[in-house]
Write a protein that holds these residues in place. Structure first.
Motif, PDB file in Angstrom:
ATOM      1  N   SER A   9      -7.632   8.351   3.683  1.00 59.32           N
ATOM      2  CA  SER A   9      -6.998   7.711   2.544  1.00 59.32           C
ATOM      3  C   SER A   9      -7.824   6.539   2.028  1.00 59.32           C
ATOM      4  O   SER A   9      -8.567   5.910   2.780  1.00 59.32           O
ATOM      5  N   ARG A  10      -7.653   6.276   0.741  1.00 53.78           N
ATOM      6  CA  ARG A  10      -8.234   5.095   0.082  1.00 53.78           C
ATOM      7  C   ARG A  10      -7.114   4.453  -0.720  1.00 53.78           C
ATOM      8  O   ARG A  10      -6.195   5.140  -1.166  1.00 53.78           O
ATOM      9  N   THR A  11      -7.189   3.158  -0.891  1.00 49.93           N
ATOM     10  CA  THR A  11      -6.110   2.469  -1.606  1.00 49.93           C
ATOM     11  C   THR A  11      -6.645   1.373  -2.502  1.00 49.93           C
ATOM     12  O   THR A  11      -7.793   0.956  -2.407  1.00 49.93           O
ATOM     13  N   GLY A  12      -5.750   0.907  -3.331  1.00 50.01           N
ATOM     14  CA  GLY A  12      -6.023  -0.245  -4.167  1.00 50.01           C
ATOM     15  C   GLY A  12      -4.702  -0.844  -4.588  1.00 50.01           C
ATOM     16  O   GLY A  12      -3.645  -0.243  -4.395  1.00 50.01           O
ATOM     17  N   SER A  21      -4.576   7.084  -2.354  1.00 51.78           N
ATOM     18  CA  SER A  21      -5.139   8.431  -2.458  1.00 51.78           C
ATOM     19  C   SER A  21      -5.176   9.062  -1.076  1.00 51.78           C
ATOM     20  O   SER A  21      -5.600   8.439  -0.108  1.00 51.78           O
ATOM     21  N   LEU A  22      -4.720  10.299  -0.998  1.00 56.40           N
ATOM     22  CA  LEU A  22      -4.728  11.068   0.232  1.00 56.40           C
ATOM     23  C   LEU A  22      -5.743  12.194   0.041  1.00 56.40           C
ATOM     24  O   LEU A  22      -5.599  13.023  -0.862  1.00 56.40           O
ATOM     25  N   ILE A  23      -6.785  12.216   0.877  1.00 56.88           N
ATOM     26  CA  ILE A  23      -7.923  13.117   0.689  1.00 56.88           C
ATOM     27  C   ILE A  23      -8.068  14.016   1.911  1.00 56.88           C
ATOM     28  O   ILE A  23      -8.247  13.519   3.026  1.00 56.88           O
ATOM     29  N   VAL A  24      -7.988  15.335   1.698  1.00 57.97           N
ATOM     30  CA  VAL A  24      -8.117  16.255   2.834  1.00 57.97           C
ATOM     31  C   VAL A  24      -9.562  16.299   3.323  1.00 57.97           C
ATOM     32  O   VAL A  24     -10.498  16.151   2.549  1.00 57.97           O
ATOM     33  N   LYS A  85       1.928  -5.636   3.758  1.00 55.44           N
ATOM     34  CA  LYS A  85       2.488  -4.780   2.711  1.00 55.44           C
ATOM     35  C   LYS A  85       1.487  -4.468   1.605  1.00 55.44           C
ATOM     36  O   LYS A  85       1.800  -3.736   0.693  1.00 55.44           O
ATOM     37  N   HIS A  86       0.306  -5.022   1.658  1.00 54.83           N
ATOM     38  CA  HIS A  86      -0.644  -4.799   0.576  1.00 54.83           C
ATOM     39  C   HIS A  86      -1.306  -3.437   0.701  1.00 54.83           C
ATOM     40  O   HIS A  86      -1.282  -2.790   1.742  1.00 54.83           O
ATOM     41  N   GLY A  87      -1.891  -3.007  -0.393  1.00 52.36           N
ATOM     42  CA  GLY A  87      -2.403  -1.658  -0.520  1.00 52.36           C
ATOM     43  C   GLY A  87      -3.229  -1.139   0.632  1.00 52.36           C
ATOM     44  O   GLY A  87      -3.043  -0.015   1.074  1.00 52.36           O
ATOM     45  N   LYS A  88      -4.129  -1.909   1.150  1.00 50.73           N
ATOM     46  CA  LYS A  88      -5.018  -1.435   2.209  1.00 50.73           C
ATOM     47  C   LYS A  88      -4.233  -1.015   3.449  1.00 50.73           C
ATOM     48  O   LYS A  88      -4.549  -0.042   4.096  1.00 50.73           O
ATOM     49  N   SER A  89      -3.195  -1.742   3.773  1.00 51.14           N
ATOM     50  CA  SER A  89      -2.380  -1.413   4.945  1.00 51.14           C
ATOM     51  C   SER A  89      -1.504  -0.194   4.702  1.00 51.14           C
ATOM     52  O   SER A  89      -1.197   0.551   5.635  1.00 51.14           O
ATOM     53  N   LEU A  90      -1.089   0.028   3.465  1.00 53.91           N
ATOM     54  CA  LEU A  90      -0.211   1.159   3.180  1.00 53.91           C
ATOM     55  C   LEU A  90      -0.910   2.496   3.407  1.00 53.91           C
ATOM     56  O   LEU A  90      -0.269   3.477   3.766  1.00 53.91           O
ATOM     57  N   SER A  91      -2.224   2.553   3.205  1.00 49.97           N
ATOM     58  CA  SER A  91      -2.924   3.820   3.446  1.00 49.97           C
ATOM     59  C   SER A  91      -2.855   4.203   4.913  1.00 49.97           C
ATOM     60  O   SER A  91      -2.602   5.368   5.241  1.00 49.97           O
ATOM     61  N   LEU A  95      -0.890   7.605   6.568  1.00 49.61           N
ATOM     62  CA  LEU A  95      -1.555   8.572   7.450  1.00 49.61           C
ATOM     63  C   LEU A  95      -0.786   8.817   8.742  1.00 49.61           C
ATOM     64  O   LEU A  95      -1.015   9.818   9.426  1.00 49.61           O
ATOM     65  N   GLU A  96       0.163   7.958   9.073  1.00 51.11           N
ATOM     66  CA  GLU A  96       1.001   8.140  10.254  1.00 51.11           C
ATOM     67  C   GLU A  96       2.190   9.056   9.958  1.00 51.11           C
ATOM     68  O   GLU A  96       2.935   9.429  10.864  1.00 51.11           O
TER      69      GLU A  96
END
Length: 99
Positions: A9-12, A21-24, A85-91, A95-96
């Motif tokens: 995943s990548r986030t912003g 973004s969830l990337i296979v 709670k910010h974007g980077k942690s949400l990715s 994934l969990e």
């Protein structure tokens, strides 16, 4: 299985909006995540922090699902004291998710 087994995943973030973004890793798994990881499921998964709409965008050519979570960052980076709670942690949190 957890999403992290088949995707990364990548986030912003901008203001109070998180973009995840969830990337296979392998395109053979793309249809599975398209089926299992809906906007509704992501909204439910983040129900404690996401107080707005969740939209899902699909980029089939590269195996990506992009989720935009509105009102998900406690007012935004400059207004919230909760760094987790910010974007980077949400990715990492997404994934969990069990699918």
């Amino acid at each position: 299985m957890k999403l992290k087994e088949i995707a990364h995943s990548r986030t912003g973030d901008k203001g109070d909006i998180s973009n995840i973004s969830l990337i296979v890793y392998d395109m053979k798994d793309y249809e599975l995540i398209k089926e299992k990881v809906t906007a509704e499921k992501v909204k439910e998964y983040f129900k404690e922090i996401c107080h707005g709409e969740v939209k899902r965008y699909e980029i089939d050519s590269i195996g990506v699902l992009n989720f935009v979570l509105d009102k998900a960052l406690g007012g935004g980076v400059t207004r919230s004291l909760a760094l987790d709670k910010h974007g980077k942690s949400l990715s990492s949190a997404l994934l969990e998710m069990e699918i």
